[in-house]
Design a protein around this motif. Structure first.
Motif, PDB file in Angstrom:
ATOM      1  N   LEU A   1       0.837  -1.193   0.000  1.00 37.66           N
ATOM      2  CA  LEU A   1       0.000   0.000   0.000  1.00 37.66           C
ATOM      3  C   LEU A   1       0.871   1.242   0.000  1.00 37.66           C
ATOM      4  CD1 LEU A   1      -1.837  -1.616   2.854  1.00 37.66           C
ATOM      5  CD2 LEU A   1      -3.211  -0.750   0.985  1.00 37.66           C
ATOM      6  N   ILE A   2       0.454   2.240  -0.727  1.00 38.23           N
ATOM      7  CA  ILE A   2       1.105   3.549  -0.706  1.00 38.23           C
ATOM      8  C   ILE A   2       0.045   4.552  -0.294  1.00 38.23           C
ATOM      9  CG2 ILE A   2       2.251   5.343  -2.055  1.00 38.23           C
ATOM     10  CD1 ILE A   2       3.354   3.093  -3.847  1.00 38.23           C
ATOM     11  N   PHE A   3       0.378   5.351   0.710  1.00 37.83           N
ATOM     12  CA  PHE A   3      -0.543   6.365   1.209  1.00 37.83           C
ATOM     13  C   PHE A   3      -0.002   7.744   0.855  1.00 37.83           C
ATOM     14  CE2 PHE A   3      -1.873   3.456   4.962  1.00 37.83           C
ATOM     15  CZ  PHE A   3      -2.779   2.787   4.153  1.00 37.83           C
ATOM     16  N   GLY A   4      -0.838   8.570   0.255  1.00 37.41           N
ATOM     17  CA  GLY A   4      -0.474   9.938  -0.088  1.00 37.41           C
ATOM     18  C   GLY A   4      -1.278  10.926   0.727  1.00 37.41           C
ATOM     19  N   ILE A   5      -0.590  11.926   1.276  1.00 34.20           N
ATOM     20  CA  ILE A   5      -1.233  12.865   2.196  1.00 34.20           C
ATOM     21  C   ILE A   5      -0.607  14.245   2.009  1.00 34.20           C
ATOM     22  CG2 ILE A   5       0.385  12.325   4.082  1.00 34.20           C
ATOM     23  CD1 ILE A   5      -2.085  12.436   5.975  1.00 34.20           C
ATOM     24  N   SER A   6      -1.399  15.268   2.270  1.00 33.44           N
ATOM     25  CA  SER A   6      -0.926  16.645   2.164  1.00 33.44           C
ATOM     26  C   SER A   6      -0.872  17.270   3.552  1.00 33.44           C
ATOM     27  CB  SER A   6      -1.881  17.447   1.277  1.00 33.44           C
ATOM     28  OG  SER A   6      -1.458  18.775   1.191  1.00 33.44           O
TER      29      SER A   6
ATOM     30  N   ASP B   1       5.212  22.493   1.795  1.00 35.94           N
ATOM     31  CA  ASP B   1       5.715  23.738   1.227  1.00 35.94           C
ATOM     32  C   ASP B   1       6.897  24.194   2.083  1.00 35.94           C
ATOM     33  OD1 ASP B   1       6.158  26.487   0.668  1.00 35.94           O
ATOM     34  OD2 ASP B   1       4.070  26.773   0.079  1.00 35.94           O
ATOM     35  N   GLN B   2       8.114  24.038   1.524  1.00 33.87           N
ATOM     36  CA  GLN B   2       9.330  24.369   2.268  1.00 33.87           C
ATOM     37  C   GLN B   2       9.522  25.870   2.471  1.00 33.87           C
ATOM     38  OE1 GLN B   2      12.821  21.764   0.783  1.00 33.87           O
ATOM     39  NE2 GLN B   2      11.376  21.890  -0.921  1.00 33.87           N
TER      40      GLN B   2
ATOM     41  N   PRO C   1       8.249  26.365   6.465  1.00 31.44           N
ATOM     42  CA  PRO C   1       9.475  25.598   6.717  1.00 31.44           C
ATOM     43  C   PRO C   1       9.515  24.943   8.099  1.00 31.44           C
ATOM     44  CG  PRO C   1       9.921  27.930   6.973  1.00 31.44           C
ATOM     45  CD  PRO C   1       8.507  27.805   6.441  1.00 31.44           C
ATOM     46  N   ASP C   2       8.666  25.385   9.011  1.00 28.79           N
ATOM     47  CA  ASP C   2       8.639  24.813  10.361  1.00 28.79           C
ATOM     48  C   ASP C   2       7.690  23.627  10.473  1.00 28.79           C
ATOM     49  OD1 ASP C   2      10.475  26.721  11.250  1.00 28.79           O
ATOM     50  OD2 ASP C   2       8.880  28.135  11.773  1.00 28.79           O
ATOM     51  N   HIS C   3       6.986  23.331   9.393  1.00 29.02           N
ATOM     52  CA  HIS C   3       6.017  22.226   9.400  1.00 29.02           C
ATOM     53  C   HIS C   3       6.076  21.436   8.098  1.00 29.02           C
ATOM     54  CE1 HIS C   3       4.281  23.825  13.034  1.00 29.02           C
ATOM     55  NE2 HIS C   3       4.330  25.013  12.477  1.00 29.02           N
ATOM     56  N   PHE C   4       7.251  21.352   7.510  1.00 32.52           N
ATOM     57  CA  PHE C   4       7.384  20.702   6.200  1.00 32.52           C
ATOM     58  C   PHE C   4       6.991  19.231   6.277  1.00 32.52           C
ATOM     59  CE2 PHE C   4      10.169  18.746   2.848  1.00 32.52           C
ATOM     60  CZ  PHE C   4       9.382  19.155   1.788  1.00 32.52           C
ATOM     61  N   VAL C   5       6.068  18.827   5.484  1.00 34.00           N
ATOM     62  CA  VAL C   5       5.521  17.460   5.369  1.00 34.00           C
ATOM     63  C   VAL C   5       5.228  16.795   6.724  1.00 34.00           C
ATOM     64  CG1 VAL C   5       6.374  17.045   3.029  1.00 34.00           C
ATOM     65  CG2 VAL C   5       7.789  16.345   4.953  1.00 34.00           C
ATOM     66  N   ASP C   6       4.772  17.591   7.676  1.00 34.30           N
ATOM     67  CA  ASP C   6       4.420  17.043   8.993  1.00 34.30           C
ATOM     68  C   ASP C   6       3.429  15.885   8.888  1.00 34.30           C
ATOM     69  OD1 ASP C   6       6.055  18.749  10.420  1.00 34.30           O
ATOM     70  OD2 ASP C   6       4.434  19.993  11.204  1.00 34.30           O
ATOM     71  N   ALA C   7       2.545  15.927   7.902  1.00 30.55           N
ATOM     72  CA  ALA C   7       1.521  14.884   7.788  1.00 30.55           C
ATOM     73  C   ALA C   7       2.123  13.498   7.565  1.00 30.55           C
ATOM     74  CB  ALA C   7       0.531  15.216   6.683  1.00 30.55           C
TER      75      ALA C   7
ATOM     76  N   GLU D   1       5.400  20.447  -4.414  1.00 33.11           N
ATOM     77  CA  GLU D   1       4.881  20.769  -5.739  1.00 33.11           C
ATOM     78  C   GLU D   1       4.697  22.271  -5.940  1.00 33.11           C
ATOM     79  OE1 GLU D   1       3.664  18.707  -8.697  1.00 33.11           O
ATOM     80  OE2 GLU D   1       5.465  17.893  -7.766  1.00 33.11           O
ATOM     81  N   ASP D   2       4.676  23.035  -4.862  1.00 35.86           N
ATOM     82  CA  ASP D   2       4.515  24.481  -4.978  1.00 35.86           C
ATOM     83  C   ASP D   2       5.808  25.173  -5.406  1.00 35.86           C
ATOM     84  OD1 ASP D   2       1.818  24.465  -4.151  1.00 35.86           O
ATOM     85  OD2 ASP D   2       2.437  24.436  -2.052  1.00 35.86           O
ATOM     86  N   ASN D   3       6.940  24.689  -4.896  1.00 30.35           N
ATOM     87  CA  ASN D   3       8.204  25.389  -5.116  1.00 30.35           C
ATOM     88  C   ASN D   3       9.249  24.575  -5.867  1.00 30.35           C
ATOM     89  OD1 ASN D   3       7.493  27.766  -3.409  1.00 30.35           O
ATOM     90  ND2 ASN D   3       7.331  26.156  -1.867  1.00 30.35           N
TER      91      ASN D   3
END
Length: 173
Positions: free
Chosen positions: A50-55, A95-96, A100-106, A150-152
């Motif tokens: 399984l691959i899980f994708g999250i934002s 979004d780096q 930048p203090d919560h980069f890919v926290d999910a 994907e934003d930057n």
């Protein structure tokens, strides 16, 4: 079933775009792409990979009419899944520059919930080449999944996905 299930949310936008990019790399004939929205634990029964994708940041954070994201609804159901003989990999968007203090926290949030259930998680990625201050997805210099911005840095996503899926293929994906 020998296919890999790619489950992602939210249903539209960059997380969905990346799900398709990952499926292209792994092979469309060996993957199923499924929005996590309205899924229940039985959706995973036929998949061993399984691959899980999250934002990490999305409409939830700025649209007061949007009550929660697709994963919020599913988090409470994770304990109802039979995780025996399953492997999970995670990718996450962040979004780096603006956060930048919560980069890919999910990625970290999902990882922690799965680890508490003794899920076999693969696909950690070294943090070199990313520019951020903090991330809940980071353990000992590695993200617990594939981080994408994907934003930057959308131009870097194809090569990062290619490297990550090559790693996953070695794990049987």
């Amino acid at each position: 079933m020998n296919k890999t299930g790619i489950f992602y949310g939210p249903e539209k936008g960059s997380v969905a775009k990346v799900a398709n990019m990952i499926a292209d790399e792994l092979g469309k004939d060996t993957t199923d792409i499924i929005p996590i929205k309205n899924c229940n634990p039985t959706a995973f029964k036929d998949y061993h990979k399984l691959i899980f994708g999250i934002s990490t940041l999305g409409r939830t954070n700025w649209d007061s009419e949007h009550k929660d994201d697709d994963w919020d609804q599913f988090f409470t159901q994770l304990k109802n899944v039979n995780w025996d003989s399953k492997q999970v990999a995670i990718y996450g968007l962040g979004d780096q520059i603006n956060y930048p203090d919560h980069f890919v926290d999910a990625i970290g949030w999902l990882y922690e919930r799965l680890k508490a259930l003794n899920v076999d998680i693969v696909g950690a990625v070294d943090d070199q080449g990313y520019h951020y201050n903090e991330s809940e997805a980071l353990i000992k210099g590695q993200f617990m999944g594939l981080p994408l911005d994907e934003d930057n840095e959308s131009e870097k996503s194809p090569s990062r996905i290619e490297q990550w899926t090559s790693q996953l293929k070695k794990d049987g994906f």
